[in-house]
Enzyme design. Structure first.
Site, PDB file in Angstrom:
ATOM      1  N   CYS A 173       4.153 -12.139  30.004  1.00 56.68           N
ATOM      2  CA  CYS A 173       3.017 -12.524  29.853  1.00 56.68           C
ATOM      3  C   CYS A 173       2.062 -10.866  29.594  1.00 56.68           C
ATOM      4  O   CYS A 173       0.583 -12.009  29.203  1.00 56.68           O
ATOM      5  CB  CYS A 173       2.623 -13.307  31.720  1.00 56.68           C
ATOM      6  SG  CYS A 173       3.150 -14.392  32.223  1.00 56.68           S
ATOM      7  N   HIS A 313      -6.983 -12.504  34.059  1.00 64.78           N
ATOM      8  CA  HIS A 313      -6.001 -12.550  34.288  1.00 64.78           C
ATOM      9  C   HIS A 313      -5.873 -13.957  34.428  1.00 64.78           C
ATOM     10  O   HIS A 313      -5.350 -15.003  33.966  1.00 64.78           O
ATOM     11  CB  HIS A 313      -4.739 -11.940  34.704  1.00 64.78           C
ATOM     12  CG  HIS A 313      -3.477 -12.312  34.377  1.00 64.78           C
ATOM     13  ND1 HIS A 313      -2.724 -12.563  32.569  1.00 64.78           N
ATOM     14  CD2 HIS A 313      -2.578 -12.914  34.979  1.00 64.78           C
ATOM     15  CE1 HIS A 313      -1.763 -13.110  32.604  1.00 64.78           C
ATOM     16  NE2 HIS A 313      -0.980 -13.607  34.225  1.00 64.78           N
ATOM     17  N   GLU A 324      -5.491 -11.070  41.966  1.00 63.17           N
ATOM     18  CA  GLU A 324      -6.514 -10.771  41.041  1.00 63.17           C
ATOM     19  C   GLU A 324      -8.306 -10.492  41.580  1.00 63.17           C
ATOM     20  O   GLU A 324      -8.705  -9.349  40.810  1.00 63.17           O
ATOM     21  CB  GLU A 324      -6.463 -11.311  39.537  1.00 63.17           C
ATOM     22  CG  GLU A 324      -7.177 -10.301  38.395  1.00 63.17           C
ATOM     23  CD  GLU A 324      -7.067 -11.749  37.090  1.00 63.17           C
ATOM     24  OE1 GLU A 324      -7.414 -11.058  35.751  1.00 63.17           O
ATOM     25  OE2 GLU A 324      -6.616 -12.595  37.178  1.00 63.17           O
ATOM     26  N   HIS A 350      -1.682 -21.291  28.995  1.00 65.59           N
ATOM     27  CA  HIS A 350      -1.210 -19.720  29.792  1.00 65.59           C
ATOM     28  C   HIS A 350      -0.146 -19.396  28.514  1.00 65.59           C
ATOM     29  O   HIS A 350       0.636 -19.932  28.267  1.00 65.59           O
ATOM     30  CB  HIS A 350      -0.130 -19.662  31.119  1.00 65.59           C
ATOM     31  CG  HIS A 350      -0.437 -18.240  31.013  1.00 65.59           C
ATOM     32  ND1 HIS A 350      -0.397 -17.154  30.364  1.00 65.59           N
ATOM     33  CD2 HIS A 350       0.105 -17.782  32.249  1.00 65.59           C
ATOM     34  CE1 HIS A 350       0.351 -16.125  30.965  1.00 65.59           C
ATOM     35  NE2 HIS A 350       0.332 -16.095  31.781  1.00 65.59           N
ATOM     36  N   PHE A 408       5.028 -11.800  34.525  1.00 63.91           N
ATOM     37  CA  PHE A 408       6.259 -11.138  35.531  1.00 63.91           C
ATOM     38  C   PHE A 408       7.470 -10.610  35.725  1.00 63.91           C
ATOM     39  O   PHE A 408       7.261  -9.706  34.497  1.00 63.91           O
ATOM     40  CB  PHE A 408       6.852 -12.941  35.509  1.00 63.91           C
ATOM     41  CG  PHE A 408       7.298 -14.195  35.800  1.00 63.91           C
ATOM     42  CD1 PHE A 408       5.776 -14.482  37.034  1.00 63.91           C
ATOM     43  CD2 PHE A 408       7.718 -15.141  35.459  1.00 63.91           C
ATOM     44  CE1 PHE A 408       5.629 -15.248  37.277  1.00 63.91           C
ATOM     45  CE2 PHE A 408       7.472 -16.105  36.040  1.00 63.91           C
ATOM     46  CZ  PHE A 408       6.284 -17.075  37.149  1.00 63.91           C
TER      47      PHE A 408
END
Length: 431
Positions: A173, A313, A324, A350, A408
């Site tokens: 990502c 994110h 985060e 996403h 990931f």
């Protein structure tokens, strides 16, 4: 070797953004995309591209009404995956805005870095089904040459005539942000003068939705798609898969000045790290994400108090959002309580490899327009002291933006963009 913490920013060439293009679930140009973000319009809905009625997750953020014929002849679009079509289209928008012309002299100094971790997912899935049902004669002769993750970078380079470095950088990502950051380094250290960089993805397929649902990563709010993605909200239950592309034209500042290019913003910071902790979960103490943020700040010669806005994110997953928040609190300190922090994934979903590039474009727009986009559906925030820009965009004087991307496998990439200041250069400032 890449950038090392401790080297002096003034020793490196400055990198500016002179063009950007976007194909997203909330708009097919940068202007449409930005208007949707500011208005708080969600691109998440029931999946229309295939029959998802038997899947546990039936919602996604698909690109709507995209016509590849606007950008390329049918003989090209029919041989490439839809993700590559998105990437080429966004690149064409960006190059046109930058008014970049690549001639024989410039070509060796122009490169293309475009991330795509899923690669040509739709074409691969469809071809596999055809092979199973109809046999080998049903497989396109173009499939072998166009089914790799490097397809988008190759097609863009072919169209543009770019003869410098080209690649598809894959960090899950974070791929889009990684591609932009590494492209910036090539310019900073003199390998290239212009880089067309970003990410593209079209992962909303039966296989990918079923797979992500199986590992409990996706929201299951099938009855309420627009409220499914809830970054930083205590009632979040997973992310929403989306599709799209973001591509930017990066240039060495002096090169942009010489050709009279309009500068949109300056790309000043990049930090990349790996958690080396878990296949999908972030490090529980956020060590890798914190280090990526600090490297990005230091590489840009910036302090935490210089950051005016964070495009987070913010995936809407339990572990990512909590990690985060903790990392931002630690790295930015009191500054985290004074500035807006929002996640545009609440509207776009996403976009996997496309997300870091699209969010950097949103960051550039925030600087140019003095507005920060909202986080939809953040009704009961995980941290009530932070300004997640709930529901409604906020006017905010912004000079420096941090844009976070985490993937990931523990891949982390942080980009920092700031308002273009002309000292030391006379490239045209964008109005």
């Amino acid at each position: 070797m890449g950038f090392q913490v401790g080297s002096e920013p003034q020793d490196r060439r400055r990198v500016v953004i002179t063009g950007h293009g976007a194909i997203t679930p909330v708009g097919l140009t940068v202007d449409e995309f930005w208007a949707s973000l500011v208005d708080g319009r969600s691109g998440i809905s029931d999946i229309k591209g295939f029959d998802a009625s038997d899947l546990p997750v039936r919602i996604g953020a698909e690109v709507k009404e995209f016509d590849p014929g606007v950008y390329m002849p049918h003989k090209v679009s029919r041989r490439i995956d839809v993700s590559t079509q998105y990437g080429v289209a966004a690149a064409m928008q960006a190059v046109q805005q930058a008014k970049l012309e690549v001639d024989e002299e410039l070509a060796p100094r122009v490169g293309v870095y475009v991330g795509s971790s899923a690669g040509p997912a739709t074409m691969t899935y469809d071809t596999t089904i055809k092979l199973h049902e109809r046999g080998a004669r049903s497989v396109s002769p173009f499939f072998f040459a166009t089914s790799g993750s490097e397809s988008s970078a190759g097609e863009i380079a072919l169209w543009l005539g770019a003869c410098g470095p080209s690649a598809s950088l894959t960090t899950a990502c974070a791929s889009g942000a990684t591609s932009i950051g590494e492209a910036m380094r090539l310019i900073q250290f003199g390998v290239a003068d212009v880089m067309v960089a970003g990410g593209t993805e079209a992962p909303v397929t039966r296989l990918n939705i079923a797979a992500a649902a199986a590992c409990r990563a996706l929201s299951r709010r099938n009855d309420d798609p627009a409220r499914a993605c809830r970054p930083f909200d205590k009632d979040r239950d997973g992310f929403v898969m989306g599709a799209g592309a973001g591509i930017l034209v990066l240039e060495e500042a002096e090169h942009a000045r010489r050709r009279g290019a309009r500068v949109l913003a300056e790309l000043v910071g990049y930090g990349a790290t790996t958690d080396a902790y878990h296949l999908t979960a972030p490090h529980p103490e956020g060590l890798g994400t914190k280090r990526a943020m600090r490297i990005a700040l230091e590489s840009g010669g910036l302090r935490p108090e210089d950051v005016d806005y964070v495009n987070a994110h913010g995936t809407s997953t339990e572990l990512n959002d909590k990690s985060e928040i903790a990392a931002l609190r630690d790295v930015l300190g009191e500054r985290a309580l004074q500035i807006p922090i929002s996640s545009t994934k609440s509207m776009t979903g996403h976009l996997i490899s496309g997300t870091g590039a699209v969010e950097l474009i949103a960051s550039v727009q925030a600087i140019r327009h003095g507005v920060v986009p909202p986080t939809l559906n953040c009704e009961v925030p995980e941290d009530a002291r932070l300004n997640f820009v709930p529901s409604v965009a906020q006017k905010w004087d912004t000079d420096v933006v941090m844009s976070n991307s985490f993937g990931f496998g523990g891949h982390n990439a942080v980009l920092i963009v700031r308002r273009w200041e002309q000292e030391g250069s006379s490239a045209t400032h964008a109005a």
